[in-house]
Motif scaffolding. Structure first.
Motif, mmCIF file in Angstrom:
data_model
loop_
_atom_site.group_PDB
_atom_site.id
_atom_site.type_symbol
_atom_site.label_atom_id
_atom_site.label_comp_id
_atom_site.label_asym_id
_atom_site.label_seq_id
_atom_site.Cartn_x
_atom_site.Cartn_y
_atom_site.Cartn_z
ATOM 1 N N GLY A 250 32.486 75.224 -0.406
ATOM 2 C CA GLY A 250 31.154 76.063 -0.405
ATOM 3 C C GLY A 250 30.061 75.289 0.153
ATOM 4 N N THR A 251 29.603 74.140 -0.194
ATOM 5 C CA THR A 251 28.505 73.622 0.043
ATOM 6 C C THR A 251 28.797 72.898 1.471
ATOM 7 N N THR A 252 29.873 72.411 1.759
ATOM 8 C CA THR A 252 30.278 71.410 3.087
ATOM 9 C C THR A 252 30.496 72.273 4.072
ATOM 10 N N ILE A 253 31.378 73.266 4.193
ATOM 11 C CA ILE A 253 31.644 73.987 5.193
ATOM 12 C C ILE A 253 30.396 74.661 6.048
ATOM 13 N N PRO A 254 29.388 75.036 5.466
ATOM 14 C CA PRO A 254 28.185 75.496 6.451
ATOM 15 C C PRO A 254 27.486 74.486 7.046
ATOM 16 N N ASN A 255 27.754 72.969 6.826
ATOM 17 C CA ASN A 255 27.221 71.988 7.514
ATOM 18 C C ASN A 255 28.164 71.529 8.697
ATOM 19 N N LEU A 256 29.257 72.169 8.767
ATOM 20 C CA LEU A 256 30.276 71.561 9.958
ATOM 21 C C LEU A 256 29.447 71.743 11.255
ATOM 22 N N LYS A 257 29.832 70.816 12.351
ATOM 23 C CA LYS A 257 29.068 71.121 13.800
ATOM 24 C C LYS A 257 29.605 72.414 14.137
ATOM 25 N N VAL A 258 30.746 72.848 13.940
ATOM 26 C CA VAL A 258 31.503 74.167 14.508
ATOM 27 C C VAL A 258 30.561 75.451 13.966
ATOM 28 N N PRO B 208 35.044 81.833 5.950
ATOM 29 C CA PRO B 208 35.545 80.592 6.234
ATOM 30 C C PRO B 208 37.172 80.708 6.563
ATOM 31 N N THR B 209 37.617 79.874 7.458
ATOM 32 C CA THR B 209 39.075 79.612 7.900
ATOM 33 C C THR B 209 39.886 78.499 7.244
ATOM 34 N N HIS B 210 41.079 78.641 7.224
ATOM 35 C CA HIS B 210 41.629 77.535 6.730
ATOM 36 C C HIS B 210 41.583 76.344 7.419
ATOM 37 N N GLN B 211 41.431 76.389 8.668
ATOM 38 C CA GLN B 211 41.337 74.897 9.534
ATOM 39 C C GLN B 211 40.144 74.381 9.021
ATOM 40 N N GLU B 212 38.734 75.117 8.728
ATOM 41 C CA GLU B 212 37.524 74.446 8.126
ATOM 42 C C GLU B 212 37.691 73.736 6.987
ATOM 43 N N MET B 213 38.569 74.556 6.054
ATOM 44 C CA MET B 213 38.669 74.073 4.753
ATOM 45 C C MET B 213 39.558 72.822 4.701
ATOM 46 N N ARG B 214 40.767 72.802 5.757
ATOM 47 C CA ARG B 214 41.440 71.566 5.826
ATOM 48 C C ARG B 214 40.847 70.267 6.225
ATOM 49 N N ASP B 215 39.994 70.641 7.230
ATOM 50 C CA ASP B 215 39.117 69.643 8.020
ATOM 51 C C ASP B 215 38.301 68.633 6.917
ATOM 52 N N VAL B 216 37.693 69.813 6.033
ATOM 53 C CA VAL B 216 36.615 69.278 5.091
ATOM 54 C C VAL B 216 37.529 68.487 4.056
ATOM 55 N N LEU B 217 38.608 68.920 3.576
ATOM 56 C CA LEU B 217 39.281 68.369 2.452
ATOM 57 C C LEU B 217 40.005 66.763 2.879
ATOM 58 N N ILE B 218 40.442 66.968 4.133
ATOM 59 C CA ILE B 218 41.033 65.657 4.521
ATOM 60 C C ILE B 218 39.741 64.637 4.833
ATOM 61 N N ALA B 219 38.585 65.088 5.240
ATOM 62 C CA ALA B 219 37.639 64.291 5.410
ATOM 63 C C ALA B 219 37.110 63.483 4.131
#
Length: 146
Positions: free
Chosen positions: A110-118, A46-57
């Motif tokens: 851990g459950t949300t990042i795999p569902n990202l469009k990226v 995972p990258t910090h950008q993906e984590m940031r996007d999920v937490l902001i959402a």
């Protein structure tokens, strides 16, 4: 240098927010290397950008810092980044009832990042490349006749 504990800091001060490194939910790492969750709940690199996007959402207050985890062996930019998240209000109550603890937040990541469009785009391209490499026959240029 570490700063001494200060009673005047409240939960809303950035210094009191929890720190999350991408290493904590990386399925490629071992527990000894810093992973915090079981591999089944983790994400591959995972990258910090993906984590940031999920937490902001999710509606949380997030801050990004250019830090590297001490156990991270690679100094590449891909592994850099630390996320700070405000979990509690000044009175000590959770900011979001869905995330009362750090572990609940890590499980959510851990459950949300795999569902990202990226992520879904990356998986399909990697699957296609693996299929192409397996179907193509190897045409070697061996030593010719002399």
């Amino acid at each position: 240098m570490a700063v001494a504990w200060n009673d005047s800091k409240t939960h809303s001060d950035r210094e009191r927010w929890i720190c999350i490194y991408p290493l904590y939910i990386n399925s490629k790492k071992t527990r000894a290397e810093g992973r915090k969750l079981p591999k089944s709940k983790c994400v591959e690199n995972p990258t910090h950008q993906e984590m940031r996007d999920v937490l902001i959402a999710a509606g949380l207050k997030v801050g990004v810092e250019n830090k590297l985890h001490p156990r991270e062996r690679s100094k590449e930019l891909l592994y850099r980044g630390r996320i700070r998240v405000q979990l509690k209000n000044d009175d000590g109550t959770p900011v979001s009832p869905n995330f009362p603890t750090r572990d609940s937040l890590l499980n959510y990541l851990g459950t949300t990042i795999p569902n990202l469009k990226v992520r879904q785009g990356k998986q399909t391209s990697s699957e296609q490349s693996s299929q192409q490499s397996s179907t193509s026959s190897k045409k070697g240029k061996g030593k010719g006749r002399r």
